[in-house]
Design a protein around this motif. Structure first.
Motif, PDB file in Angstrom:
ATOM      1  N   MET A  96      28.181 -40.803  57.585  1.00 18.39           N
ATOM      2  CA  MET A  96      28.548 -40.382  56.232  1.00 18.39           C
ATOM      3  C   MET A  96      28.356 -38.866  56.095  1.00 18.39           C
ATOM      4  O   MET A  96      27.397 -38.314  56.624  1.00 18.39           O
ATOM      5  N   ARG A  97      29.269 -38.229  55.412  1.00 18.98           N
ATOM      6  CA  ARG A  97      29.174 -36.786  55.192  1.00 18.98           C
ATOM      7  C   ARG A  97      29.119 -36.502  53.691  1.00 18.98           C
ATOM      8  O   ARG A  97      29.979 -36.960  52.940  1.00 18.98           O
ATOM      9  N   ILE A  98      28.103 -35.769  53.277  1.00 16.02           N
ATOM     10  CA  ILE A  98      27.927 -35.409  51.874  1.00 16.02           C
ATOM     11  C   ILE A  98      28.127 -33.907  51.728  1.00 16.02           C
ATOM     12  O   ILE A  98      27.533 -33.120  52.472  1.00 16.02           O
ATOM     13  N   ILE A  99      28.964 -33.502  50.778  1.00 11.95           N
ATOM     14  CA  ILE A  99      29.212 -32.088  50.527  1.00 11.95           C
ATOM     15  C   ILE A  99      28.434 -31.645  49.290  1.00 11.95           C
ATOM     16  O   ILE A  99      28.432 -32.329  48.269  1.00 11.95           O
ATOM     17  N   ILE A 100      27.789 -30.478  49.389  1.00  8.99           N
ATOM     18  CA  ILE A 100      27.059 -29.897  48.262  1.00  8.99           C
ATOM     19  C   ILE A 100      27.674 -28.549  47.915  1.00  8.99           C
ATOM     20  O   ILE A 100      27.910 -27.717  48.795  1.00  8.99           O
ATOM     21  N   ASP A 101      27.918 -28.337  46.640  1.00 11.27           N
ATOM     22  CA  ASP A 101      28.406 -27.050  46.138  1.00 11.27           C
ATOM     23  C   ASP A 101      27.258 -26.043  46.230  1.00 11.27           C
ATOM     24  O   ASP A 101      26.317 -26.077  45.443  1.00 11.27           O
ATOM     25  N   ALA A 102      27.349 -25.120  47.190  1.00 12.67           N
ATOM     26  CA  ALA A 102      26.237 -24.195  47.449  1.00 12.67           C
ATOM     27  C   ALA A 102      25.988 -23.227  46.302  1.00 12.67           C
ATOM     28  O   ALA A 102      24.879 -22.731  46.130  1.00 12.67           O
ATOM     29  N   HIS A 103      27.023 -22.950  45.501  1.00  5.65           N
ATOM     30  CA  HIS A 103      26.894 -21.936  44.451  1.00  5.65           C
ATOM     31  C   HIS A 103      26.754 -22.529  43.052  1.00  5.65           C
ATOM     32  O   HIS A 103      26.706 -21.787  42.067  1.00  5.65           O
ATOM     33  N   GLY A 104      26.705 -23.840  42.938  1.00  2.63           N
ATOM     34  CA  GLY A 104      26.592 -24.471  41.631  1.00  2.63           C
ATOM     35  C   GLY A 104      25.165 -24.464  41.113  1.00  2.63           C
ATOM     36  O   GLY A 104      24.225 -24.796  41.847  1.00  2.63           O
ATOM     37  N   GLY A 111      30.947 -23.118  50.230  1.00  2.00           N
ATOM     38  CA  GLY A 111      30.671 -21.853  49.568  1.00  2.00           C
ATOM     39  C   GLY A 111      31.116 -20.670  50.400  1.00  2.00           C
ATOM     40  O   GLY A 111      31.841 -20.817  51.396  1.00  2.00           O
ATOM     41  N   ILE A 112      30.695 -19.487  50.001  1.00  2.00           N
ATOM     42  CA  ILE A 112      31.048 -18.255  50.701  1.00  2.00           C
ATOM     43  C   ILE A 112      30.114 -18.114  51.907  1.00  2.00           C
ATOM     44  O   ILE A 112      28.905 -17.892  51.729  1.00  2.00           O
ATOM     45  N   PRO A 113      30.624 -18.277  53.111  1.00  2.00           N
ATOM     46  CA  PRO A 113      29.767 -18.308  54.309  1.00  2.00           C
ATOM     47  C   PRO A 113      28.810 -17.124  54.416  1.00  2.00           C
ATOM     48  O   PRO A 113      27.620 -17.310  54.722  1.00  2.00           O
ATOM     49  N   LYS A 114      29.293 -15.932  54.160  1.00  2.00           N
ATOM     50  CA  LYS A 114      28.460 -14.743  54.292  1.00  2.00           C
ATOM     51  C   LYS A 114      27.272 -14.791  53.342  1.00  2.00           C
ATOM     52  O   LYS A 114      26.141 -14.441  53.705  1.00  2.00           O
ATOM     53  N   VAL A 115      27.513 -15.236  52.122  1.00  2.00           N
ATOM     54  CA  VAL A 115      26.452 -15.322  51.114  1.00  2.00           C
ATOM     55  C   VAL A 115      25.432 -16.386  51.498  1.00  2.00           C
ATOM     56  O   VAL A 115      24.217 -16.185  51.385  1.00  2.00           O
ATOM     57  N   ILE A 116      25.908 -17.535  51.953  1.00  2.00           N
ATOM     58  CA  ILE A 116      25.015 -18.632  52.344  1.00  2.00           C
ATOM     59  C   ILE A 116      24.123 -18.208  53.507  1.00  2.00           C
ATOM     60  O   ILE A 116      22.901 -18.390  53.476  1.00  2.00           O
ATOM     61  N   ARG A 117      24.734 -17.639  54.527  1.00  2.00           N
ATOM     62  CA  ARG A 117      23.959 -17.246  55.713  1.00  2.00           C
ATOM     63  C   ARG A 117      22.984 -16.121  55.393  1.00  2.00           C
ATOM     64  O   ARG A 117      21.855 -16.108  55.891  1.00  2.00           O
ATOM     65  N   SER A 118      23.404 -15.186  54.561  1.00  2.00           N
ATOM     66  CA  SER A 118      22.534 -14.073  54.187  1.00  2.00           C
ATOM     67  C   SER A 118      21.320 -14.577  53.414  1.00  2.00           C
ATOM     68  O   SER A 118      20.182 -14.152  53.662  1.00  2.00           O
ATOM     69  N   CYS A 119      21.543 -15.498  52.480  1.00  3.48           N
ATOM     70  CA  CYS A 119      20.449 -16.061  51.686  1.00  3.48           C
ATOM     71  C   CYS A 119      19.470 -16.810  52.581  1.00  3.48           C
ATOM     72  O   CYS A 119      18.252 -16.680  52.432  1.00  3.48           O
ATOM     73  N   ALA A 120      20.005 -17.582  53.515  1.00  8.66           N
ATOM     74  CA  ALA A 120      19.156 -18.339  54.430  1.00  8.66           C
ATOM     75  C   ALA A 120      18.320 -17.399  55.296  1.00  8.66           C
ATOM     76  O   ALA A 120      17.117 -17.614  55.492  1.00  8.66           O
ATOM     77  N   GLU A 121      18.948 -16.352  55.797  1.00  8.22           N
ATOM     78  CA  GLU A 121      18.243 -15.399  56.661  1.00  8.22           C
ATOM     79  C   GLU A 121      17.137 -14.670  55.906  1.00  8.22           C
ATOM     80  O   GLU A 121      16.017 -14.512  56.411  1.00  8.22           O
ATOM     81  N   GLU A 122      17.437 -14.247  54.683  1.00  5.54           N
ATOM     82  CA  GLU A 122      16.460 -13.520  53.868  1.00  5.54           C
ATOM     83  C   GLU A 122      15.240 -14.368  53.548  1.00  5.54           C
ATOM     84  O   GLU A 122      14.144 -13.846  53.321  1.00  5.54           O
ATOM     85  N   ASN A 123      15.428 -15.695  53.512  1.00  7.21           N
ATOM     86  CA  ASN A 123      14.330 -16.600  53.160  1.00  7.21           C
ATOM     87  C   ASN A 123      13.824 -17.408  54.357  1.00  7.21           C
ATOM     88  O   ASN A 123      13.131 -18.421  54.177  1.00  7.21           O
ATOM     89  N   SER A 124      14.184 -16.947  55.559  1.00 11.86           N
ATOM     90  CA  SER A 124      13.714 -17.575  56.808  1.00 11.86           C
ATOM     91  C   SER A 124      14.004 -19.066  56.867  1.00 11.86           C
ATOM     92  O   SER A 124      13.147 -19.881  57.233  1.00 11.86           O
ATOM     93  N   LEU A 125      15.222 -19.432  56.491  1.00 10.20           N
ATOM     94  CA  LEU A 125      15.631 -20.831  56.517  1.00 10.20           C
ATOM     95  C   LEU A 125      16.605 -21.062  57.672  1.00 10.20           C
ATOM     96  O   LEU A 125      17.594 -20.348  57.814  1.00 10.20           O
TER      97      LEU A 125
END
Length: 332
Positions: free
Chosen positions: A1-9, A35-49
């Motif tokens: 099963m694949r679940i999609i989450i709105d990253a920016h909601g 979502g916007i890949p660059k924003v998602i990856r940047s947020c994850a990197e900034e928060n060590s995720l």
């Protein structure tokens, strides 16, 4: 099963959404962020995720609160919400979760994912805490309703409670300002007749406001305006209750000692009233599960919304809803 989450909601996106998605991996299903890949990856990197276990479905914009709902179909069709809904509709996933604007999500889900054949209007529903948790439907999707719509809400709610919550024969009640069948506006009076005459519905009659949380029934049927007022009132009452209890227990040393003794019981009660534990509001009547998470959802709420989506899809409730409405003609 694949679940999609709105990253920016949502108000706390994308950080809390990403954290919630990571926590939801425990369910054992594939999780994708749209979502916007660059924003998602940047947020994850900034928060060590570490988001290597999450899939990303690219989007180029975000549905903002001030955007018109219909923008999700045209101007913001490539938004995280629009892209997620289209992926769901095309069969790339089994469910979609978003804490984005309710109006846009409802319109997008209705027009992109589509209604179950025979369903006149999709409805928002939420499980309310109480002596026996009850499903409130509709709680905000349809402010103006016709009697036959309330009957359909009752059927949708019944199948959700059967399949997802596990209540074998849910008692259905009509939210009204009195117990007598002659009470209410013309909407409630006519809806009462339809509900009472429906075979196999297990209609329990009218339910007054004071009985909503006291186990009067398992499915509470209301127009979206009334249902939303009930939902927000319950949320406000819970916040007031625990705010006053906190003041009371921290008045002096004796009250602090009492609080320490009662802490486990108080936590249990607080959890039962915490919207983050329920995840979100399912939009029932659609061809596939869509969950509207609270606008202020934190990671815990997002995680539980995913769990809710998995439980809904796994239960087969959607298929049973389709069977119930197979003989009814949908409103174009």
């Amino acid at each position: 099963m694949r679940i999609i989450i709105d990253a920016h909601g949502g108000d706390l996106a994308p950080l809390e959404t990403i954290k919630g998605a990571l926590a939801a991996l425990d369910c054992g299903e594939r999780i994708a962020l749209t979502g916007i890949p660059k924003v998602i990856r940047s947020c994850a990197e900034e928060n060590s995720l570490d988001i290597s276990a999450l899939e990303i479905i690219p989007a180029s914009s975000v549905m903002e609160m001030h955007d018109e709902a219909k923008a999700v179909l045209k101007e913001k069709a490539e938004s995280s919400m629009g892209a997620g809904l289209r992926a769901l509709a095309s069969g790339e996933a089994e469910a979609f979760v978003s804490a984005g604007p309710t109006g846009a999500l409802l319109m997008g889900a209705t027009m992109i994912v589509k209604r179950i054949k025979g369903v006149k209007r999709p409805a928002l529903c939420v499980v309310l805490p109480g002596e026996n948790p009850a499903l409130l439907i509709d709680c905000g999707a349809n402010a103006e309703c016709r009697p036959e719509m309330l009957l359909q809400f009752a059927k949708l709610g019944r199948e959700y409670m059967r399949g997802v919550v596990g209540v074998e024969n849910p008692r259905v009640g009509l939210v009204n300002n009195g117990a007598e069948e002659s009470k209410g506006t013309q909407l409630q009076i006519e809806a009462y007749k339809l509900l009472a005459s429906e075979q196999g519905l297990n209609f329990a009659g009218n339910v007054e406001g004071r009985d909503i949380l006291l186990g009067a029934c398992d499915v509470l049927v209301a127009d979206g305006f009334t249902g939303n007022v009930i939902l927000k009132t319950v949320e406000g009452a819970a916040a007031l209750l625990f705010g006053r209890l906190k003041e009371l227990f921290y008045q002096n040393t004796a009250s602090k000692l009492a609080a320490a003794v009662l802490k486990p019981s108080l936590k249990q009660m607080k959890d039962s009233l915490d919207y983050t534990k329920y995840g979100g509001a399912p939009i029932v009547g659609l061809c596939k599960p869509v969950i509207k998470a609270h606008g202020s959802s934190n990671a815990e709420a997002i995680k539980n919304a995913v769990y809710q989506a998995v439980a809904w899809q796994s239960s087969g409730a959607g298929e049973r809803m389709a069977e119930v409405f197979a003989s009814e003609k949908g409103e174009e």
